[in-house]
Design an enzyme around this catalytic site. Structure first.
Site, PDB file in Angstrom:
ATOM      1  N   LYS A  22       0.774  -1.217  -0.140  1.00 29.98           N
ATOM      2  CA  LYS A  22      -0.144   0.071  -0.105  1.00 29.98           C
ATOM      3  C   LYS A  22       1.010   1.347  -0.067  1.00 29.98           C
ATOM      4  CE  LYS A  22      -2.814   2.515   3.545  1.00 29.98           C
ATOM      5  NZ  LYS A  22      -1.870   3.444   3.899  1.00 29.98           N
ATOM      6  N   ARG A  93      -4.266  10.955   3.811  1.00 33.78           N
ATOM      7  CA  ARG A  93      -3.087  11.729   4.299  1.00 33.78           C
ATOM      8  C   ARG A  93      -2.187  11.684   2.898  1.00 33.78           C
ATOM      9  NH1 ARG A  93       0.474  14.065   7.787  1.00 33.78           N
ATOM     10  NH2 ARG A  93       2.651  13.524   7.564  1.00 33.78           N
ATOM     11  N   ASP A 117      -5.627   9.014   8.800  1.00 32.56           N
ATOM     12  CA  ASP A 117      -5.770   8.260  10.110  1.00 32.56           C
ATOM     13  C   ASP A 117      -5.764   9.056  11.344  1.00 32.56           C
ATOM     14  OD1 ASP A 117      -5.691   5.735   9.415  1.00 32.56           O
ATOM     15  OD2 ASP A 117      -3.934   5.361   9.212  1.00 32.56           O
ATOM     16  N   ASP A 312       3.704   1.233  12.100  1.00 31.45           N
ATOM     17  CA  ASP A 312       2.312   0.679  11.777  1.00 31.45           C
ATOM     18  C   ASP A 312       2.002  -0.624  12.417  1.00 31.45           C
ATOM     19  OD1 ASP A 312       2.028   2.756  10.328  1.00 31.45           O
ATOM     20  OD2 ASP A 312       1.786   1.970   8.402  1.00 31.45           O
ATOM     21  N   MET A 334       6.191   7.435  17.687  1.00 31.25           N
ATOM     22  CA  MET A 334       5.957   8.407  16.684  1.00 31.25           C
ATOM     23  C   MET A 334       4.623   9.126  16.716  1.00 31.25           C
ATOM     24  SD  MET A 334       7.862   6.595  13.613  1.00 31.25           S
ATOM     25  CE  MET A 334       7.640   8.145  12.438  1.00 31.25           C
TER      26      MET A 334
END
Length: 427
Positions: A22, A93, A117, A312, A334
């Site tokens: 992705k 985004r 997100d 992630d 982060m």
């Protein structure tokens, strides 16, 4: 509007093919604007985010074809506007990724602030810094507006190792005048994929895979045919799913080097896998016990820029840790809101102490029970799917649009592994 209804307690079993990455597909789609020739991209996952990027390309005047599943042919010979539609920009985004190539192609970009997100503050300053260094003027009052009479190579030091800012800088620099050096560049596999695509299109990029990229600007790029690499985030999610449900799966079409950072992290949870060629198998028998640090100290799983553990996957690891014997600290450095989804895991019976917005202590194993859940973002949503597949009873997950932004045909693919999951229309 759709919901997932998931009956837990059924181990997954079978074979599943890794989807295209992705996070590589999104910048590669944007990069097709850099040439007036046709670019064919293969292994593009059929997910919500790529669909939005393709709609943006159409809105800008590109001709788009889908000749076969997961293959897109983009011909951006006629780019007739420099404005990104508001309704598309606010969806993801990744819309910010059009700034670099559109600026390089037309000298102007107008776009609303991007969406995406809800995981805390996600600054865009590094994008502005990089494009300004290359000669752009940036106005952030209201909509973002970038203008440049011409782009000129520069020696750039990024103030953070931002993946998308690196990608924007690279896409702008490849047809800028002169040489550009990007210091403190991100080097994730998806950044490497973008650089390889641009190289096939005629760009001159050296240092791919490192944090210093050197780019010699060229006057023109040409079309090409390029295949996106596998999505190692999805692969990590499926590894976690197999381990947490005490199942066994084989994942095909992987790229083994991409998995080295997560092998270290999963091993701390007593989880292992085998690799033969480009196939990975999570075996049925797993230790599922925390491997403590020297002296019996509680180990830590923390994220960092590549080649560190991917941020992630911290949500996935948090759920998996609830099914492992022992205690581990999950440190997500982060994004200050990414760990807030653990309150739902706690309501399901998980033993988790949220120390602050970035750190959670997980003790397991815990017996999880059903709950009604709301997906806040792509990865936390997938973590909730795993939790529901472990839990006793039927859980309901709403706002699944967020999950499907990052996982291709998830319900059908999980059903193929024996999961008791169905997608229900609740409109």
């Amino acid at each position: 509007m759709y919901e997932y209804h998931i009956e837990g307690g059924f181990p997954v079993k079978g074979t599943i093919k890794a989807s295209g990455n992705k996070n590589a597909a999104l910048p590669c789609l944007a990069a097709t604007l850099l040439t007036d020739e046709c670019v064919t991209l293969r292994n593009i996952p059929k997910i919500e985010d790529t669909g939005v990027m393709i709609e943006v390309l159409k809105a800008l005047g590109a001709k788009v074809e889908n000749p076969e599943p997961n293959v897109w042919k983009i011909c951006a010979e006629n780019v007739n506007t420099s404005t990104i539609p508001r309704e598309l920009s606010k969806k993801i985004r990744a819309s910010i990724l059009f700034a670099g190539p559109l600026l390089a192609r037309t000298g102007k970009v107008i776009m609303p602030p991007p969406g995406g997100d809800v995981i805390g503050r996600r600054r865009l300053d590094t994008h502005f810094l990089a494009l300004t260094e290359l000669g752009a003027n940036v106005n952030t009052t209201g909509a973002f507006e970038f203008t440049a009479n011409k782009l000129v190579g520069a020696d750039i030091f990024l103030d953070e190792t931002s993946v998308t800012a690196t990608e924007n800088a690279v896409m702008a620099a490849v047809i800028a005048e002169g040489k550009t050096i990007i210091n403190n560049a991100a080097s994730e596999p998806h950044v490497q994929d973008l650089c390889r695509l641009l190289t096939q299109m005629g760009a001159k990029i050296s240092g791919i895979g490192s944090n210093i990229l050197s780019i010699e600007g060229v006057k023109k790029l040409h079309g090409t045919d390029f295949k996106i690499g596998p999505d190692f985030m999805e692969i990590g999610s499926f590894i976690g799913l197999a381990a947490a449900t005490k199942g066994s799966i084989t994942i095909t079409d992987i790229n083994p080097p991409d998995l080295r950072p997560m092998r270290v992290a999963f091993s701390k949870l007593g989880i292992r896998w085998t690799i033969e060629g480009n196939n990975l198998t999570v075996p049925l028998e797993q230790e599922m016990k925390i491997n403590t640090d020297l002296g019996g100290m509680i180990p830590k799983i923390d994220d960092s820029p590549w080649p560190g553990f991917p941020p992630d996957l911290t949500s996935i690891m948090t759920v998996v840790a609830t099914q492992v014997e022992g205690t581990v600290l999950i440190f997500e450095k982060m994004f200050e809101s990414r760990m807030f989804f653990v309150d739902k895991l706690i309501s399901m019976g998980a033993r988790i102490t949220l120390c602050d917005p970035h750190r959670a202590v997980v003790s397991g194993p815990s017996t999880l029970h059903r709950d009604n859940l709301v997906s806040p973002d792509v990865r936390a949503g997938m973590a909730m799917v795993i939790a529901a597949m472990v839990a006793r009873g039927e859980s309901v997950i709403s706002n699944v649009y967020q999950i499907e932004r990052g996982y291709e045909n998830l319900v059908e693919r999980l059903q193929g592994l024996g999961a008791h999951i169905k997608k229900v229309d609740v409109q």
